[in-house]
Write an enzyme that holds these catalytic residues in place. Structure first.
Site, short mmCIF file in Angstrom:
data_model
loop_
_atom_site.label_atom_id
_atom_site.label_comp_id
_atom_site.label_asym_id
_atom_site.label_seq_id
_atom_site.Cartn_x
_atom_site.Cartn_y
_atom_site.Cartn_z
CG ASN A 155 -5.31 -9.66 -1.35
OD1 ASN A 155 -5.32 -9.51 -0.16
ND2 ASN A 155 -5.23 -10.73 -1.84
N GLY A 196 -6.22 -8.24 2.25
CA GLY A 196 -5.07 -8.30 3.21
C GLY A 196 -3.85 -7.53 2.54
CG ASP A 230 2.77 -9.81 -10.77
OD1 ASP A 230 1.56 -10.08 -10.23
OD2 ASP A 230 3.74 -10.28 -11.43
CG HIS A 284 7.81 -9.96 -0.62
ND1 HIS A 284 7.01 -10.45 0.50
CD2 HIS A 284 6.83 -10.18 -1.46
CE1 HIS A 284 5.83 -10.73 0.36
NE2 HIS A 284 5.73 -10.62 -1.00
#
Length: 207
Positions: free
Chosen positions: A15, A17, A75, A185
Site C-alpha cells: 500500500n 499510502g 494490521d 493511530h
C-alpha cells in the site's frame, strides 16, 4: 541482547499510502524503508488471526523468514461501536475482494444508517517487528473519533474521509501529513515502538 541492523527495514505492505506514512513516521531513526513491492516479494501471508496484534505478528514473522532484512508489519482498521466493532480486522475486505476505498466507505455508511446507533468509532494499529522468523517487538496505538455523515477531504486513504477527529473538527483526509502524523493511530503505534528500540542492540546505525 540480540543485535539488530537498523539500516534497512522491510515494511510488510504494498500500500503506497501506508508506506508514505511509515517513511515519515520512521524518519527519526534514519532507516531506509523498503516495501514488498520494492524487493519483489510476491508471497502472501494468511492473515488468519483473531485480532490486529495476531495478524501483525503473523505477517512480520512470516515475511521475515523470506528476507534478511528486519520486517515491520502492521494490521490496522476501523472499529465502529454501533456495528459491534465492525469492520475491525476485516476493514480492508469489508465490501468484498477487490473493492475500492469508496465502495468500502459506502457500505460502512449504509450499515451505520441501518443500525440506528451512534457514530463513535476508533482506528486501531498493531505493529510487530521481526527478524529471521523471531518476533522482536510489538506495539499498538489508537485514535478515537466519529464517523462523518459523508466523506470529506481528499488526503489519506481507506476510511480516512469519514473518520472525524472531534478535537480538530476534521476528518483524517482533511489533515495535512504533519497533522495526521501527530494524531493518528499509526503515529501512536510507531512512537510506542520507537520507545522500545533501546531494548535491542542496534548495529550499523547510519552516521
Amino acid at each position: 541482547m540480540r543485535s539488530f541492523d537498523l539500516q534497512t527495514i522491510l515494511l510488510a505492505t504494498r500500500n503506497s499510502g501506508k508506506a508514505r506514512e511509515f517513511r515519515s513516521l520512521l524518519s527519526p531513526i534514519g532507516s531506509r524503508i523498503l516495501t514488498l513491492t520494492d524487493v519483489g516479494l510476491d508471497l502472501e501471508i494468511d492473515e488468519s488471526g483473531n485480532s490486529f496484534a495476531e495478524n501483525a505478528r503473523l505477517k512480520a514473522v512470516g515475511y521475515s523468514r523470506w528476507t534478511h532484512f528486519p520486517v515491520l508489519a502492521d494490521d490496522s482498521g476501523l472499529e465502529v461501536a454501533a456495528l459491534d466493532g465492525r469492520p475491525g480486522i476485516h476493514s480492508a475486505r469489508y465490501a468484498g475482494p477487490g473493492a475500492s476505498d469508496s465502495e468500502r466507505i459506502q457500505r460502512l455508511l449504509e450499515e451505520l444508517e441501518k443500525s440506528g446507533g451512534g457514530r463513535q468509532a476508533r482506528f486501531v494499529c498493531a505493529l510487530s517487528l521481526a527478524q529471521d522468523g523471531s518476533l522482536l517487538l510489538e506495539s499498538q496505538g489508537m485514535c478515537t473519533g466519529l464517523i462523518a455523515a459523508e466523506p470529506r477531504g481528499t488526503g489519506g486513504f481507506g476510511y480516512d474521509p469519514v473518520f472525524l477527529v472531534p478535537g480538530l473538527g476534521k476528518t483524517y483526509a482533511e489533515l495535512s501529513e504533519s497533522e495526521k502524523n501527530l494524531h493518528s493511530h499509526r503515529a501512536c503505534a510507531v512512537l510506542s515502538l520507537l520507545r522500545q528500540l533501546p531494548k535491542l542492540s542496534i548495529i550499523n546505525r547510519k552516521s
